[in-house]
Design a protein around this motif. Structure first.
Motif, mmCIF file in Angstrom:
data_model
loop_
_atom_site.group_PDB
_atom_site.id
_atom_site.type_symbol
_atom_site.label_atom_id
_atom_site.label_comp_id
_atom_site.label_asym_id
_atom_site.label_seq_id
_atom_site.Cartn_x
_atom_site.Cartn_y
_atom_site.Cartn_z
ATOM 1 N N THR A 88 6.102 -69.646 -17.047
ATOM 2 C CA THR A 88 6.289 -70.839 -17.888
ATOM 3 C C THR A 88 5.134 -71.827 -17.801
ATOM 4 O O THR A 88 4.907 -72.601 -18.725
ATOM 5 N N GLY A 89 4.451 -71.854 -16.665
ATOM 6 C CA GLY A 89 3.362 -72.806 -16.461
ATOM 7 C C GLY A 89 3.831 -74.210 -16.134
ATOM 8 O O GLY A 89 3.028 -75.137 -16.067
ATOM 9 N N ARG A 90 5.126 -74.362 -15.898
ATOM 10 C CA ARG A 90 5.672 -75.702 -15.678
ATOM 11 C C ARG A 90 6.735 -75.670 -14.582
ATOM 12 O O ARG A 90 7.311 -74.631 -14.293
ATOM 13 N N LEU A 91 7.001 -76.855 -14.022
ATOM 14 C CA LEU A 91 8.013 -76.967 -12.973
ATOM 15 C C LEU A 91 8.695 -78.326 -13.042
ATOM 16 O O LEU A 91 8.032 -79.357 -13.044
ATOM 17 N N ILE A 92 10.021 -78.289 -13.099
ATOM 18 C CA ILE A 92 10.853 -79.475 -12.899
ATOM 19 C C ILE A 92 11.777 -79.134 -11.736
ATOM 20 O O ILE A 92 12.521 -78.160 -11.799
ATOM 21 N N ALA A 93 11.705 -79.904 -10.674
ATOM 22 C CA ALA A 93 12.541 -79.675 -9.497
ATOM 23 C C ALA A 93 13.601 -80.764 -9.444
ATOM 24 O O ALA A 93 13.303 -81.914 -9.141
ATOM 25 N N ALA A 94 14.845 -80.399 -9.767
ATOM 26 C CA ALA A 94 15.964 -81.334 -9.723
ATOM 27 C C ALA A 94 16.732 -81.102 -8.427
ATOM 28 O O ALA A 94 17.003 -79.957 -8.057
ATOM 29 N N ASP A 95 17.071 -82.178 -7.759
ATOM 30 C CA ASP A 95 17.674 -82.072 -6.438
ATOM 31 C C ASP A 95 18.554 -83.293 -6.188
ATOM 32 O O ASP A 95 18.227 -84.386 -6.624
ATOM 33 N N THR A 96 19.655 -83.099 -5.475
ATOM 34 C CA THR A 96 20.513 -84.232 -5.122
ATOM 35 C C THR A 96 20.116 -84.830 -3.777
ATOM 36 O O THR A 96 20.907 -85.542 -3.160
ATOM 37 N N GLY A 97 18.910 -84.568 -3.344
ATOM 38 C CA GLY A 97 18.352 -85.226 -2.171
ATOM 39 C C GLY A 97 17.537 -86.434 -2.610
ATOM 40 O O GLY A 97 17.321 -86.660 -3.807
ATOM 41 N N CYS A 98 17.079 -87.208 -1.670
ATOM 42 C CA CYS A 98 16.268 -88.390 -1.979
ATOM 43 C C CYS A 98 14.859 -87.984 -2.405
ATOM 44 O O CYS A 98 14.395 -86.895 -2.086
ATOM 45 N N ARG A 99 14.190 -88.871 -3.113
ATOM 46 C CA ARG A 99 12.808 -88.618 -3.525
ATOM 47 C C ARG A 99 11.919 -88.488 -2.293
ATOM 48 O O ARG A 99 11.101 -87.586 -2.199
ATOM 49 N N ASN A 100 12.094 -89.383 -1.347
ATOM 50 C CA ASN A 100 11.287 -89.380 -0.138
ATOM 51 C C ASN A 100 11.786 -88.280 0.801
ATOM 52 O O ASN A 100 12.929 -88.308 1.226
ATOM 53 N N VAL A 101 10.959 -87.318 1.107
ATOM 54 C CA VAL A 101 11.227 -86.163 1.964
ATOM 55 C C VAL A 101 12.434 -85.318 1.516
ATOM 56 O O VAL A 101 13.099 -84.709 2.338
ATOM 57 N N GLY A 102 12.665 -85.229 0.222
ATOM 58 C CA GLY A 102 13.729 -84.392 -0.302
ATOM 59 C C GLY A 102 13.257 -82.977 -0.564
ATOM 60 O O GLY A 102 12.061 -82.673 -0.526
ATOM 61 N N PHE A 103 14.195 -82.088 -0.848
ATOM 62 C CA PHE A 103 13.839 -80.688 -1.067
ATOM 63 C C PHE A 103 13.024 -80.501 -2.350
ATOM 64 O O PHE A 103 12.177 -79.600 -2.406
ATOM 65 N N ALA A 104 13.239 -81.330 -3.356
ATOM 66 C CA ALA A 104 12.429 -81.218 -4.573
ATOM 67 C C ALA A 104 10.947 -81.414 -4.254
ATOM 68 O O ALA A 104 10.087 -80.736 -4.815
ATOM 69 N N GLY A 105 10.648 -82.309 -3.337
ATOM 70 C CA GLY A 105 9.266 -82.509 -2.909
ATOM 71 C C GLY A 105 8.705 -81.282 -2.215
ATOM 72 O O GLY A 105 7.530 -80.935 -2.388
ATOM 73 N N GLU A 106 9.537 -80.610 -1.430
ATOM 74 C CA GLU A 106 9.113 -79.372 -0.772
ATOM 75 C C GLU A 106 8.836 -78.279 -1.800
ATOM 76 O O GLU A 106 7.859 -77.537 -1.680
ATOM 77 N N ILE A 107 9.681 -78.182 -2.812
ATOM 78 C CA ILE A 107 9.468 -77.204 -3.887
ATOM 79 C C ILE A 107 8.132 -77.472 -4.571
ATOM 80 O O ILE A 107 7.330 -76.561 -4.797
ATOM 81 N N VAL A 108 7.881 -78.723 -4.924
ATOM 82 C CA VAL A 108 6.617 -79.086 -5.574
ATOM 83 C C VAL A 108 5.438 -78.751 -4.661
ATOM 84 O O VAL A 108 4.441 -78.165 -5.110
ATOM 85 N N ALA A 109 5.532 -79.088 -3.386
ATOM 86 C CA ALA A 109 4.446 -78.810 -2.447
ATOM 87 C C ALA A 109 4.177 -77.310 -2.360
ATOM 88 O O ALA A 109 3.018 -76.877 -2.390
ATOM 89 N N ARG A 110 5.228 -76.503 -2.277
ATOM 90 C CA ARG A 110 5.047 -75.051 -2.178
ATOM 91 C C ARG A 110 4.415 -74.481 -3.441
ATOM 92 O O ARG A 110 3.573 -73.588 -3.371
#
Length: 142
Positions: free
Chosen positions: A45-67
Motif C-alpha cells: 500500500t505504501g502507507r501506514l495508519i496505526a490505530a491503538d487504544t494506548g496513549c500517544r506517548n510510548v504507546g504501541f502505535a508508536g512502536e509500530i511506526v518505529a518498526r
C-alpha cells in the motif's frame, strides 16, 4: 480489539464512500507481533495508519511506526500516522469519553490525507451517544 473494529468500520466507509481500498491488520497479539505481515502490507500500500487504544506517548502505535520506519521506510509513500488515545486521563463521563476515543471518522480523515484528498465530512458527536463501545459485538476485555 476496539481499534480493529473501528478500523474495519473506517475501511468499509473508505471503500464505499471514497473508493479507497485498505488493509486492516488486527494485532491481537502484541508479543510476539507479526511484523512480516505489517511490512508486506506497507510494501503493497505504501502507507501506514496505526490505530491503538494506548496513549500517544510510548504507546504501541508508536512502536509500530518505529518498526516500519526501521524495516520498510523505502516502501512508504508518505509519513506514517498514529491514531492513539490522547495523553490525558481517561474520562469518567459519557459526554467526555465521546471526544476521547478515536472514531472511524478519525481513521477515514487520516487515510484521506495520506491519499492527498480533503478531510471530508465528520460524524456529528452527541453527548448522549455511547461512542466508547464500537458495536454490540464488543464485550471486552475491560
Amino acid at each position: 480489539g476496539h481499534s480493529a473494529l473501528r478500523a474495519l468500520d473506517a475501511a468499509k466507509k473508505l471503500e464505499a464512500e471514497h473508493g479507497i481500498s485498505t488493509e486492516v491488520i488486527d494485532g491481537r497479539s502484541l508479543v510476539p507481533f507479526d511484523y512480516s505481515t505489517l511490512y508486506q502490507s506497507v510494501k503493497k500500500t505504501g502507507r501506514l495508519i496505526a490505530a491503538d487504544t494506548g496513549c500517544r506517548n510510548v504507546g504501541f502505535a508508536g512502536e509500530i511506526v518505529a518498526r516500519v520506519v526501521e524495516g520498510a521506510l523505502r516502501d512508504l509513500k508518505g509519513a506514517p500516522v498514529r491514531i492513539p488515545l490522547p495523553d490525558l486521563p481517561t474520562p469518567t463521563s459519557r459526554a467526555l469519553s465521546n471526544y476521547y476515543y478515536p472514531q472511524p471518522d478519525d481513521i477515514v480523515v487520516a487515510a484521506r490525507r495520506l491519499m492527498g484528498r480533503p478531510d471530508g465530512e465528520r460524524m456529528e458527536i452527541n453527548p448522549g451517544d455511547f461512542l466508547d463501545v464500537p458495536d454490540s459485538s464488543f464485550t471486552g476485555p475491560f
